[in-house]
Design a protein around this motif. Structure first.
Motif, PDB file in Angstrom:
ATOM      1  N   ASP A   6       0.846  -1.190   0.000  1.00 57.53           N
ATOM      2  CA  ASP A   6       0.000   0.000   0.000  1.00 57.53           C
ATOM      3  C   ASP A   6       0.883   1.242   0.000  1.00 57.53           C
ATOM      4  O   ASP A   6       1.855   1.323   0.745  1.00 57.53           O
ATOM      5  CB  ASP A   6      -0.890   0.031   1.255  1.00 57.53           C
ATOM      6  CG  ASP A   6      -1.912  -1.090   1.258  1.00 57.53           C
ATOM      7  OD1 ASP A   6      -2.419  -1.426   0.179  1.00 57.53           O
ATOM      8  OD2 ASP A   6      -2.202  -1.630   2.335  1.00 57.53           O
ATOM      9  N   TYR A   8       0.428   5.394   0.403  1.00 61.12           N
ATOM     10  CA  TYR A   8      -0.523   6.428   0.797  1.00 61.12           C
ATOM     11  C   TYR A   8      -0.440   7.626  -0.138  1.00 61.12           C
ATOM     12  O   TYR A   8       0.591   7.892  -0.756  1.00 61.12           O
ATOM     13  CB  TYR A   8      -0.294   6.830   2.252  1.00 61.12           C
ATOM     14  CG  TYR A   8      -0.618   5.690   3.182  1.00 61.12           C
ATOM     15  CD1 TYR A   8      -1.938   5.383   3.485  1.00 61.12           C
ATOM     16  CD2 TYR A   8       0.385   4.888   3.721  1.00 61.12           C
ATOM     17  CE1 TYR A   8      -2.247   4.317   4.303  1.00 61.12           C
ATOM     18  CE2 TYR A   8       0.078   3.822   4.543  1.00 61.12           C
ATOM     19  CZ  TYR A   8      -1.239   3.541   4.833  1.00 61.12           C
ATOM     20  OH  TYR A   8      -1.549   2.473   5.637  1.00 61.12           O
ATOM     21  N   GLU A   9      -1.537   8.335  -0.224  1.00 57.39           N
ATOM     22  CA  GLU A   9      -1.678   9.439  -1.167  1.00 57.39           C
ATOM     23  C   GLU A   9      -0.519  10.444  -1.122  1.00 57.39           C
ATOM     24  O   GLU A   9      -0.008  10.825  -2.178  1.00 57.39           O
ATOM     25  CB  GLU A   9      -3.022  10.131  -0.936  1.00 57.39           C
ATOM     26  CG  GLU A   9      -3.391  11.129  -1.987  1.00 57.39           C
ATOM     27  CD  GLU A   9      -4.816  11.645  -1.820  1.00 57.39           C
ATOM     28  OE1 GLU A   9      -5.286  12.312  -2.747  1.00 57.39           O
ATOM     29  OE2 GLU A   9      -5.445  11.404  -0.770  1.00 57.39           O
ATOM     30  N   PRO A  10      -0.037  10.872   0.055  1.00 53.69           N
ATOM     31  CA  PRO A  10       1.079  11.827   0.064  1.00 53.69           C
ATOM     32  C   PRO A  10       2.391  11.257  -0.501  1.00 53.69           C
ATOM     33  O   PRO A  10       3.283  12.007  -0.880  1.00 53.69           O
ATOM     34  CB  PRO A  10       1.259  12.177   1.544  1.00 53.69           C
ATOM     35  CG  PRO A  10      -0.017  11.803   2.198  1.00 53.69           C
ATOM     36  CD  PRO A  10      -0.578  10.659   1.401  1.00 53.69           C
ATOM     37  N   ASP A  11       2.507   9.928  -0.553  1.00 54.24           N
ATOM     38  CA  ASP A  11       3.722   9.303  -1.069  1.00 54.24           C
ATOM     39  C   ASP A  11       3.701   9.106  -2.586  1.00 54.24           C
ATOM     40  O   ASP A  11       4.741   8.847  -3.188  1.00 54.24           O
ATOM     41  CB  ASP A  11       3.942   7.940  -0.398  1.00 54.24           C
ATOM     42  CG  ASP A  11       4.124   8.069   1.096  1.00 54.24           C
ATOM     43  OD1 ASP A  11       4.688   9.096   1.539  1.00 54.24           O
ATOM     44  OD2 ASP A  11       3.699   7.156   1.825  1.00 54.24           O
ATOM     45  N   LEU A  12       2.542   9.214  -3.205  1.00 50.76           N
ATOM     46  CA  LEU A  12       2.417   8.911  -4.626  1.00 50.76           C
ATOM     47  C   LEU A  12       3.268   9.790  -5.543  1.00 50.76           C
ATOM     48  O   LEU A  12       3.777   9.294  -6.553  1.00 50.76           O
ATOM     49  CB  LEU A  12       0.947   8.944  -5.053  1.00 50.76           C
ATOM     50  CG  LEU A  12       0.098   7.814  -4.456  1.00 50.76           C
ATOM     51  CD1 LEU A  12      -1.353   7.959  -4.877  1.00 50.76           C
ATOM     52  CD2 LEU A  12       0.642   6.463  -4.857  1.00 50.76           C
ATOM     53  N   ASN A  43      -6.518   3.787  -8.852  1.00 51.16           N
ATOM     54  CA  ASN A  43      -7.701   3.954  -8.008  1.00 51.16           C
ATOM     55  C   ASN A  43      -7.327   3.969  -6.537  1.00 51.16           C
ATOM     56  O   ASN A  43      -6.802   2.995  -6.011  1.00 51.16           O
ATOM     57  CB  ASN A  43      -8.697   2.818  -8.263  1.00 51.16           C
ATOM     58  CG  ASN A  43      -9.107   2.754  -9.711  1.00 51.16           C
ATOM     59  OD1 ASN A  43      -9.637   3.716 -10.251  1.00 51.16           O
ATOM     60  ND2 ASN A  43      -8.828   1.635 -10.355  1.00 51.16           N
ATOM     61  N   LEU A  44      -7.623   5.064  -5.864  1.00 50.55           N
ATOM     62  CA  LEU A  44      -7.376   5.161  -4.424  1.00 50.55           C
ATOM     63  C   LEU A  44      -8.525   4.534  -3.646  1.00 50.55           C
ATOM     64  O   LEU A  44      -9.687   4.662  -4.034  1.00 50.55           O
ATOM     65  CB  LEU A  44      -7.260   6.615  -3.990  1.00 50.55           C
ATOM     66  CG  LEU A  44      -5.988   7.352  -4.362  1.00 50.55           C
ATOM     67  CD1 LEU A  44      -6.092   8.800  -3.933  1.00 50.55           C
ATOM     68  CD2 LEU A  44      -4.785   6.710  -3.729  1.00 50.55           C
ATOM     69  N   ASP A  45      -8.174   3.883  -2.547  1.00 47.38           N
ATOM     70  CA  ASP A  45      -9.188   3.392  -1.622  1.00 47.38           C
ATOM     71  C   ASP A  45      -9.701   4.615  -0.853  1.00 47.38           C
ATOM     72  O   ASP A  45      -8.923   5.288  -0.171  1.00 47.38           O
ATOM     73  CB  ASP A  45      -8.563   2.388  -0.662  1.00 47.38           C
ATOM     74  CG  ASP A  45      -9.541   1.809   0.339  1.00 47.38           C
ATOM     75  OD1 ASP A  45     -10.467   2.523   0.771  1.00 47.38           O
ATOM     76  OD2 ASP A  45      -9.365   0.644   0.700  1.00 47.38           O
ATOM     77  N   ARG A  49      -7.234   6.172   1.764  1.00 52.63           N
ATOM     78  CA  ARG A  49      -6.512   7.116   0.901  1.00 52.63           C
ATOM     79  C   ARG A  49      -5.169   6.521   0.480  1.00 52.63           C
ATOM     80  O   ARG A  49      -4.132   7.167   0.466  1.00 52.63           O
ATOM     81  CB  ARG A  49      -6.312   8.482   1.574  1.00 52.63           C
ATOM     82  CG  ARG A  49      -7.580   9.150   2.027  1.00 52.63           C
ATOM     83  CD  ARG A  49      -8.604   9.334   0.945  1.00 52.63           C
ATOM     84  NE  ARG A  49      -8.118  10.177  -0.142  1.00 52.63           N
ATOM     85  CZ  ARG A  49      -8.756  10.316  -1.299  1.00 52.63           C
ATOM     86  NH1 ARG A  49      -9.870   9.678  -1.516  1.00 52.63           N
ATOM     87  NH2 ARG A  49      -8.263  11.079  -2.233  1.00 52.63           N
ATOM     88  N   SER A  50      -5.207   5.234   0.131  1.00 59.22           N
ATOM     89  CA  SER A  50      -4.003   4.546  -0.332  1.00 59.22           C
ATOM     90  C   SER A  50      -4.340   3.766  -1.599  1.00 59.22           C
ATOM     91  O   SER A  50      -5.505   3.578  -1.940  1.00 59.22           O
ATOM     92  CB  SER A  50      -3.470   3.600   0.739  1.00 59.22           C
ATOM     93  OG  SER A  50      -4.372   2.537   0.953  1.00 59.22           O
ATOM     94  N   THR A  51      -3.308   3.305  -2.277  1.00 60.23           N
ATOM     95  CA  THR A  51      -3.484   2.490  -3.467  1.00 60.23           C
ATOM     96  C   THR A  51      -2.470   1.352  -3.447  1.00 60.23           C
ATOM     97  O   THR A  51      -1.524   1.362  -2.656  1.00 60.23           O
ATOM     98  CB  THR A  51      -3.328   3.334  -4.751  1.00 60.23           C
ATOM     99  OG1 THR A  51      -3.772   2.582  -5.865  1.00 60.23           O
ATOM    100  CG2 THR A  51      -1.904   3.782  -4.960  1.00 60.23           C
TER     101      THR A  51
END
Length: 91
Positions: A6, A8-12, A43-45, A49-51
């Protein structure tokens, strides 16, 4: 074998297909498996807020007293360390 983790959104913004990943697992002490990111799910969960990020790693057979078996077993826990490059910036 696929190794999925997984992100997280800030790491993308730091992740991209082709980056090197080092995978370790308590079930493989002293060993590290490496390959590159093969896929980042777009697609984020919405709850976490992770993928999912996928790395394809080799899973060779090894001989044991009970007969041959794969090095990595299905659903084994592992940790991934992504090698990221930091752009040169003026401080």
């Amino acid at each position: 074998m696929w190794f999925q983790f997984d992100a997280y959104e800030p790491d993308l913004p730091w992740l991209e297909v082709g980056q090197q990943v080092v995978v370790t697992s308590p079930s493989l002490p002293g060993r590290a498996l490496t390959n590159r990111i093969a896929f980042i799910d777009p697609n984020l969960d919405p709850m976490t807020r992770s993928t999912k990020v996928r790395v394809e790693i080799a899973n060779p057979s090894e001989d044991t007293p009970a007969g041959p078996r794969r090095l990595i077993r299905h659903r084994t826990y592992g940790e991934a360390r992504v090698v990221v490059g930091v752009p040169g910036v003026l401080l």
